[in-house]
Design a protein around this motif. Structure first.
Motif, PDB file in Angstrom:
ATOM      1  N   UNK A  77       0.736  -1.430   0.034  1.00 34.36           N
ATOM      2  CA  UNK A  77       0.020  -0.153   0.024  1.00 34.36           C
ATOM      3  C   UNK A  77       0.766   1.258  -0.110  1.00 34.36           C
ATOM      4  N   UNK A  78       1.934   1.223   0.774  1.00 34.83           N
ATOM      5  CA  UNK A  78       2.759   2.298   0.783  1.00 34.83           C
ATOM      6  C   UNK A  78       3.489   2.455  -0.225  1.00 34.83           C
ATOM      7  N   UNK A  79       3.933   1.458  -0.870  1.00 30.70           N
ATOM      8  CA  UNK A  79       4.772   1.850  -2.066  1.00 30.70           C
ATOM      9  C   UNK A  79       4.038   2.000  -3.337  1.00 30.70           C
ATOM     10  N   UNK A  80       2.876   1.853  -3.291  1.00 32.87           N
ATOM     11  CA  UNK A  80       1.719   2.028  -4.338  1.00 32.87           C
ATOM     12  C   UNK A  80       1.559   3.593  -4.401  1.00 32.87           C
ATOM     13  N   UNK A  81       1.565   4.227  -3.228  1.00 31.18           N
ATOM     14  CA  UNK A  81       1.549   5.733  -3.102  1.00 31.18           C
ATOM     15  C   UNK A  81       2.675   6.066  -3.295  1.00 31.18           C
ATOM     16  N   UNK A 127      -0.300  11.776   0.488  1.00 29.38           N
ATOM     17  CA  UNK A 127       0.232  11.659   1.868  1.00 29.38           C
ATOM     18  C   UNK A 127      -0.893  11.624   2.857  1.00 29.38           C
ATOM     19  N   UNK A 128      -2.198  12.104   2.733  1.00 28.21           N
ATOM     20  CA  UNK A 128      -3.081  12.059   3.565  1.00 28.21           C
ATOM     21  C   UNK A 128      -4.108  10.892   3.685  1.00 28.21           C
ATOM     22  N   UNK A 129      -3.988  10.510   2.331  1.00 26.45           N
ATOM     23  CA  UNK A 129      -5.207   9.397   1.897  1.00 26.45           C
ATOM     24  C   UNK A 129      -4.733   7.744   1.903  1.00 26.45           C
ATOM     25  N   UNK A 130      -3.412   7.818   1.864  1.00 28.22           N
ATOM     26  CA  UNK A 130      -2.684   6.395   1.846  1.00 28.22           C
ATOM     27  C   UNK A 130      -2.748   5.864   3.285  1.00 28.22           C
ATOM     28  N   UNK A 131      -3.608   5.226   3.449  1.00 28.66           N
ATOM     29  CA  UNK A 131      -3.454   4.372   4.879  1.00 28.66           C
ATOM     30  C   UNK A 131      -3.865   3.083   4.551  1.00 28.66           C
ATOM     31  N   UNK A 132      -3.725   2.394   5.752  1.00 23.36           N
ATOM     32  CA  UNK A 132      -3.980   0.811   5.838  1.00 23.36           C
ATOM     33  C   UNK A 132      -4.717   0.761   7.289  1.00 23.36           C
ATOM     34  N   UNK A 133      -5.955   0.242   7.185  1.00 21.35           N
ATOM     35  CA  UNK A 133      -6.620   0.096   8.328  1.00 21.35           C
ATOM     36  C   UNK A 133      -6.803   1.256   9.341  1.00 21.35           C
ATOM     37  N   UNK A 135      -4.435   3.611   9.521  1.00 21.02           N
ATOM     38  CA  UNK A 135      -3.133   4.176   9.741  1.00 21.02           C
ATOM     39  C   UNK A 135      -2.626   4.763   8.614  1.00 21.02           C
ATOM     40  N   UNK A 136      -2.190   6.048   8.699  1.00 21.58           N
ATOM     41  CA  UNK A 136      -1.505   6.710   7.503  1.00 21.58           C
ATOM     42  C   UNK A 136      -0.329   6.534   7.198  1.00 21.58           C
ATOM     43  N   UNK A 137       0.189   5.997   6.265  1.00 25.37           N
ATOM     44  CA  UNK A 137       1.372   5.775   6.014  1.00 25.37           C
ATOM     45  C   UNK A 137       2.499   6.772   5.332  1.00 25.37           C
ATOM     46  N   UNK A 138       1.949   7.467   4.617  1.00 23.53           N
ATOM     47  CA  UNK A 138       2.823   8.456   4.081  1.00 23.53           C
ATOM     48  C   UNK A 138       3.045   9.862   4.484  1.00 23.53           C
ATOM     49  N   UNK A 139       2.416  10.073   5.627  1.00 18.12           N
ATOM     50  CA  UNK A 139       2.386  11.450   6.142  1.00 18.12           C
ATOM     51  C   UNK A 139       3.322  11.598   7.328  1.00 18.12           C
ATOM     52  N   UNK A 140       3.989  10.644   7.834  1.00 15.80           N
ATOM     53  CA  UNK A 140       5.023  11.028   9.087  1.00 15.80           C
ATOM     54  C   UNK A 140       4.326  10.652  10.243  1.00 15.80           C
ATOM     55  N   UNK A 141       2.892  10.223  10.417  1.00 14.92           N
ATOM     56  CA  UNK A 141       2.440  10.205  11.770  1.00 14.92           C
ATOM     57  C   UNK A 141       2.214   8.847  12.266  1.00 14.92           C
ATOM     58  N   UNK A 162       9.865 -10.225  15.609  1.00 15.06           N
ATOM     59  CA  UNK A 162       9.381  -9.320  14.877  1.00 15.06           C
ATOM     60  C   UNK A 162      10.434  -8.475  13.895  1.00 15.06           C
ATOM     61  N   UNK A 163       9.556  -8.050  12.715  1.00 14.74           N
ATOM     62  CA  UNK A 163      10.126  -7.097  11.845  1.00 14.74           C
ATOM     63  C   UNK A 163       9.579  -5.764  11.776  1.00 14.74           C
ATOM     64  N   UNK A 164      10.431  -4.508  11.932  1.00 14.68           N
ATOM     65  CA  UNK A 164       9.911  -3.297  12.057  1.00 14.68           C
ATOM     66  C   UNK A 164      10.126  -2.730  10.638  1.00 14.68           C
ATOM     67  N   UNK A 165       9.129  -2.000  10.077  1.00 12.46           N
ATOM     68  CA  UNK A 165       9.051  -1.412   8.847  1.00 12.46           C
ATOM     69  C   UNK A 165       9.300   0.123   9.259  1.00 12.46           C
ATOM     70  N   UNK A 166      10.233   0.978   8.486  1.00 13.13           N
ATOM     71  CA  UNK A 166      10.677   2.248   9.065  1.00 13.13           C
ATOM     72  C   UNK A 166       9.887   2.867   8.051  1.00 13.13           C
ATOM     73  N   UNK A 167       8.809   3.896   8.002  1.00 11.97           N
ATOM     74  CA  UNK A 167       8.242   4.623   7.045  1.00 11.97           C
ATOM     75  C   UNK A 167       8.674   6.192   6.929  1.00 11.97           C
ATOM     76  N   UNK A 168       9.743   6.503   7.849  1.00  8.61           N
ATOM     77  CA  UNK A 168      10.211   7.919   8.190  1.00  8.61           C
ATOM     78  C   UNK A 168      10.627   8.367   6.849  1.00  8.61           C
ATOM     79  N   UNK A 169      11.316   7.552   5.865  1.00  4.63           N
ATOM     80  CA  UNK A 169      11.991   7.979   4.686  1.00  4.63           C
ATOM     81  C   UNK A 169      10.695   8.265   3.670  1.00  4.63           C
ATOM     82  N   UNK A 170       9.529   7.933   3.676  1.00  7.52           N
ATOM     83  CA  UNK A 170       8.487   7.800   2.917  1.00  7.52           C
ATOM     84  C   UNK A 170       7.390   8.733   3.399  1.00  7.52           C
TER      85      UNK A 170
END
Length: 403
Positions: A77-81, A127-133, A135-141, A162-170
């Motif tokens: 989902x994030x990569x699609x945005x 940035x504000x509309x790309x979300x999963x369940x 959770x906004x993925x592309x606005x740094x929140x 656990x695997x941690x996905x870091x979305x700070x760069x996105x």
């Protein structure tokens, strides 16, 4: 042996053996009907304990595999945005190159600016509309502004599960602000960097003030390299900027980009507050302790792209190139994490299969072997019943003495 009728030892002995056979026959019927060798703790106390532990592992791995699939869905989902963000940035770069030609009149450059403005708005919407369940993925929140989402891909309660996905760069919202123009221009402070003086082990405190006068202050800790190890010296400004971005406290409140010279070499950094606040000279004096040149500290840098002149168009090309590079890096990171999730699912499924087989060897009954026992006990039960009848008749010989 005398003849007696009160105590028939033969019948008692036959009855005891028949009861034992009937008990074994009942257990065999239970095992054959359930397919399980262990139906209660009394069947195999140690085996029950081991099998229940294996059952917990198998159940946990089943859920972990689903979690990994959810992780892949989040990454996709994030990569699609970001894919569409890439397309928008490429279009903006094409327009910037077009605007760099003085064959354009004012009306042409205004038309280019209009299209770029709409593209910037679309970046904000992505940035504000790309979300999963939710959770906004592309606005740094994500996750309280840390941008890190943890996924449970193992059955245990340790870090390796656990695997941690870091979305700070996105953070597409940061890109939209950096490319803003007019009243929406992003502002930051420029800091010159002297690599010979830079020390990643010393705290650098950054302070910003928003429109309401509220100050945000963040001090960096020991900076880490890409391998997670402590790092104090840096070979380039880009490495230092990347280390700053990896600092959780800093990245939660600020973003950083690299200033480059005409040859593309990094000369300094531009730090911007995520809440749009301004960084002031007096508030940021402590960054000099970390080796950052205070001489250029606090210089206001207005972000954004303009196309009114050829020179501004060229500057826009450089700024857009930086954002394209940032998005490319973010997409590469997400792709690597997705591959990691794929491998985690494979490992989980193999472990689940092996643990299920181990549990089966402990709890499942061998139907052929148990059927042999059942057949034997069934025959013994019929023979015992017949012999009990014979034993009960054996004392009737006493009646001939009473005639």
């Amino acid at each position: 042996m005398g003849m007696s009728i009160n105590t028939n030892l033969s019948a008692l002995n036959t009855y005891r053996n028949l009861s034992s056979t009937q008990n074994d026959l009942s257990k065999s019927l239970e095992k054959l009907s359930t397919g399980l060798r262990i139906n209660r703790a009394a069947d195999d106390a140690a085996g029950l304990s081991i099998s229940e532990g294996l059952k917990s592992q198998v159940g946990g791995l089943t859920v972990a595999a689903r979690n990994s699939q959810d992780g892949i869905s989040v990454v996709q989902t994030a990569e699609g945005g970001l894919t569409e963000t890439h397309s928008i940035l490429q279009r903006m770069r094409d327009l910037a190159v077009q605007a760099g030609n003085d064959s354009n009149n004012d009306a042409s450059r205004k038309a280019i600016s209009t299209e770029v403005g709409e593209l910037q708005k679309e970046l904000g919407r992505i940035s504000s509309s790309t979300n999963f369940n939710g959770i906004n993925l592309l606005d740094g929140s994500a996750n309280g502004g840390t941008g890190k989402l943890a996924f449970q891909v193992g059955a245990n309660g340790d870090k390796s599960s656990q695997i941690v996905v870091d979305l700070k760069g996105a953070d597409v919202s940061a890109i939209a602000k950096a490319l803003g123009s007019g009243d929406t221009a992003a502002t930051g402070s420029s800091f010159a960097i002297d690599l010979s003086k830079l020390d990643g082990s010393k705290a650098a405190t950054f302070v910003s003030t928003d429109a309401n006068g509220t100050k945000t202050s963040v001090s960096t800790g020991q900076l880490k390299g890409a391998d997670g190890k402590d790092v104090s010296t840096f070979t380039s400004v880009d490495d230092y900027a990347a280390a700053l971005s990896r600092d959780d406290a800093f990245s939660a409140k600020f973003t950083v980009s690299v200033e480059k010279d005409a040859n593309g070499a990094g000369t300094g950094i531009v730090v911007s507050a995520r809440d749009g606040g301004k960084l002031l000279d007096a508030d940021n004096a402590t960054v000099a302790a970390a080796g950052i040149d205070a001489g250029k500290e606090g210089t206001s840098v207005t972000g954004g792209v303009k196309f009114d002149t050829a020179a501004n168009a060229q500057a826009a090309i450089k700024l857009i190139d930086q954002q394209i590079s940032a998005v490319s890096s973010a997409r590469s990171s997400l792709g690597a994490v997705q591959n990691r999730f794929d491998h985690a699912i494979n490992v989980t499924n193999v472990a689940k299969e092996n643990l299920t087989a181990a549990g089966s060897r402990i709890t499942d009954v061998d139907m052929a072997q148990e059927m042999v026992k059942y057949t034997r006990d069934n025959i013994l039960s019929q023979a015992g019943t017949s012999m009990l009848a014979q034993a009960n008749q054996s004392t009737q010989g006493v009646l001939s003495l009473l005639r």
